[in-house]
Design an enzyme around this catalytic site. Sequence first.
Site, mmCIF file in Angstrom:
data_model
loop_
_atom_site.group_PDB
_atom_site.id
_atom_site.type_symbol
_atom_site.label_atom_id
_atom_site.label_comp_id
_atom_site.label_asym_id
_atom_site.label_seq_id
_atom_site.Cartn_x
_atom_site.Cartn_y
_atom_site.Cartn_z
ATOM 1 N N ASP A 86 0.817 -1.211 0.000
ATOM 2 C CA ASP A 86 0.000 0.000 0.000
ATOM 3 C C ASP A 86 0.850 1.260 0.000
ATOM 4 O OD1 ASP A 86 0.803 -0.680 2.659
ATOM 5 O OD2 ASP A 86 -0.701 0.693 3.466
ATOM 6 N N GLU A 156 -0.117 -1.146 5.608
ATOM 7 C CA GLU A 156 0.982 -0.783 6.506
ATOM 8 C C GLU A 156 0.928 0.691 6.878
ATOM 9 O OE1 GLU A 156 4.937 0.717 7.679
ATOM 10 O OE2 GLU A 156 3.763 1.287 5.918
#
Length: 385
Positions: A86, A156
């Site tokens: 991400d 994350e």
Amino acid sequence: MSADVTPPADRQQHPAGLDPSVSAVELTRALCDIPSVSGSESVLADAVEAALDEAPHLRVTRFGNTVVARTELGRAQRVAIAGHLDTVPINDNLPTRLVEVSPDEAAADVEGTEPGAYLWGRGTVDMKAGVAVQLKLAIELTEPVVDVTWLWYDNEEVSAELNGLGHLADARPELLRADFAILGEPTRGLVEGGCNGSMRIDVRTHGRRAHSARAWTGSNAIHAAAPILARLAAYEPATVHVDGLDYREGLNAVRISGGVAGNVIPDECVVHVNYRFAPSTSVEDAEAWLRTFFDGFEVEVVDRSPGARPGLDAPVAAAFVAAVDAEPRPKYGWTDVARFSALGVPAVNYGPGDPQKAHADDERVPLAQIDRVEQGLRRYLTGLS
């Protein structure tokens, strides 16, 4: 300004399919041009999984939007190599493009910026260049000298309870078992061992409200916080030696709040404090130290994250450091290496990109660092010196 050197015909979004046979730089572009803001990683996770499914030497497991690929060669040691899929939100910085940073711009920019060719765009630094290197090597290296567990995970960049690696550790901890772990967070191609722990606390004082014209009838909670700030100002950060690295600690007020109106004596003040502590200190010991440091005040822990020892004295770690030819440094910020450390796995950070450019609107990674990190990991995993 950076000069755009991408041919106009090439400024288009890459298709969702990934071709790991291209260079790590081109693979970074392809990964970045598939948007994957936290919570929207499924398309990229699908593409990564599809590319790995073409590699018969890997056993692939999908867990939500986390993809795990393992070699099962019966090697004496296993190494986990991980990266998150991400990014933070896009801000007119996709699709990617190649740019040239001039010597003058490099001198005026953040410390460590070098002139030369860069890949510009969201995710190039944090951390799709690292993911590209990992994905390319996972597919190409069919006979690594250690067994490898490759992991690419989601969420994350957002709150810890959403972190895909954390979910995997809770549900399938056996998939994270290893003798050593490498996280591809940006380190400018250097080795940053472990990470400091982090704890945030609220230190609270109380008073009694009164009209400010008759202040003597009340008790000012903000004034009562003065000793808290005095203790913080007098604090001298410790440097703690852990597994060959020196971790510098930190204790800082990062926010202060209090007061209800411009003519009212405040009855409460809260000083929000962040403590960064060496990985040799447990979160329990860190909390106990803080409560002693702020003895006499009300202390509430609002967030805690354990640190991670680098374990650089382990032979498998020493072999890695020798292969990548980079002097280890401590990681002061918190990263997911701590999740491996909590499972008893020593871990380091190693990836292309300057962390000071992570999340920036002009996020960009030097092409030379992508190549250097690929070469370093390749040497390590193939046993070449």
